[in-house]
Design a protein around this motif. Structure first.
Motif, mmCIF file in Angstrom:
data_model
loop_
_atom_site.group_PDB
_atom_site.id
_atom_site.type_symbol
_atom_site.label_atom_id
_atom_site.label_comp_id
_atom_site.label_asym_id
_atom_site.label_seq_id
_atom_site.Cartn_x
_atom_site.Cartn_y
_atom_site.Cartn_z
ATOM 1 N N ARG A 40 35.264 37.713 36.603
ATOM 2 C CA ARG A 40 35.897 36.414 36.350
ATOM 3 C C ARG A 40 37.032 36.661 35.544
ATOM 4 N N LYS A 41 36.900 37.511 34.398
ATOM 5 C CA LYS A 41 38.029 37.657 33.453
ATOM 6 C C LYS A 41 39.363 38.564 34.154
ATOM 7 N N TRP A 82 41.282 35.868 36.183
ATOM 8 C CA TRP A 82 42.047 35.035 35.532
ATOM 9 C C TRP A 82 43.411 35.757 34.960
ATOM 10 N N ALA A 103 45.276 36.140 38.142
ATOM 11 C CA ALA A 103 46.140 34.960 38.738
ATOM 12 C C ALA A 103 47.345 34.589 37.955
ATOM 13 N N PHE A 104 47.120 35.053 36.765
ATOM 14 C CA PHE A 104 48.455 34.926 35.929
ATOM 15 C C PHE A 104 49.620 35.907 36.159
ATOM 16 N N ASP A 156 42.098 35.197 43.709
ATOM 17 C CA ASP A 156 41.753 35.249 42.231
ATOM 18 C C ASP A 156 41.499 33.608 41.983
ATOM 19 N N ILE A 157 42.041 32.556 42.414
ATOM 20 C CA ILE A 157 41.601 31.199 42.260
ATOM 21 C C ILE A 157 40.106 31.043 42.765
ATOM 22 N N ILE A 198 37.708 32.648 40.566
ATOM 23 C CA ILE A 198 37.492 31.725 39.174
ATOM 24 C C ILE A 198 36.631 30.621 39.453
ATOM 25 N N ARG A 199 36.876 30.014 40.610
ATOM 26 C CA ARG A 199 35.838 29.041 41.010
ATOM 27 C C ARG A 199 34.613 29.046 41.370
#
Length: 168
Positions: free
Chosen positions: A88-89, A92, A95-96, A159-160, A163-164
């Motif tokens: 998950r990290k 994140w 994704a950025f 990635d989004i 995260i979800r």
């Protein structure tokens, strides 16, 4: 995730996979060109076209195989901190950080389209003795950069979703 995003990711990755698998064989084309170059230099007059044609084949190999390589995760990554993070990290951070890649590819695509348009408009040729037209390889480059950009957006959507808590 909406259905259109799932479809987008599936289609982009399927196209990049197939194009990448075909692009792998361009390496054999380049090897054949270089073999002919060696044979022609040893037994007859050297061919004028072999060096440039091998360079064009290598450009096509890299540009069309790049999105496939990115899709497989064959790219180099600094793993000092990243390797120990949770999925998950990582999602994140990816994704950025993907925005830097998207920005770079966007600028590269803009320049490639401008350069290709110039090349087509003025029938640009190489300044060597063989004098091939440059537009065909520039078109291949535009296609490769565009496919890489589409793959970067597919990674962003993956990635989004991660995260979800979803999988694409």
């Amino acid at each position: 995730m909406p259905n259109w995003i799932r479809t987008y990711v599936r289609v982009v990755e399927a196209v990049n996979y197939r194009v990448g698998r075909v692009a792998m064989y361009i390496l054999f084309v380049m090897m054949g060109i270089l073999l002919w170059s060696t044979i022609s230099k040893a037994f007859t007059l050297p061919s004028l076209w072999t060096l440039e044609m091998a360079q064009f084949a290598m450009v096509a190999y890299y540009m069309l195989g790049g999105p496939y390589s990115l899709q497989l995760g064959s790219n180099v990554r600094m793993d000092l901190l990243y390797g120990g993070w949770s999925d998950r990290k990582k999602a994140w951070v990816d994704a950025f950080s993907i925005f830097a890649l998207i920005f770079y590819l966007g600028v590269l695509l803009y320049g490639a389209v401008e350069s290709t348009a110039y090349s087509l408009h003025y029938s640009e040729r190489s300044p060597t003795a063989w004098r091939p037209y440059i537009a065909p390889i520039k078109i291949v480059m535009v296609i490769g950069i565009f496919m890489m950009l589409l793959q970067a957006f597919a990674f962003f959507f993956r990635d989004i979703a991660k995260i979800r808590g979803e999988e694409l």
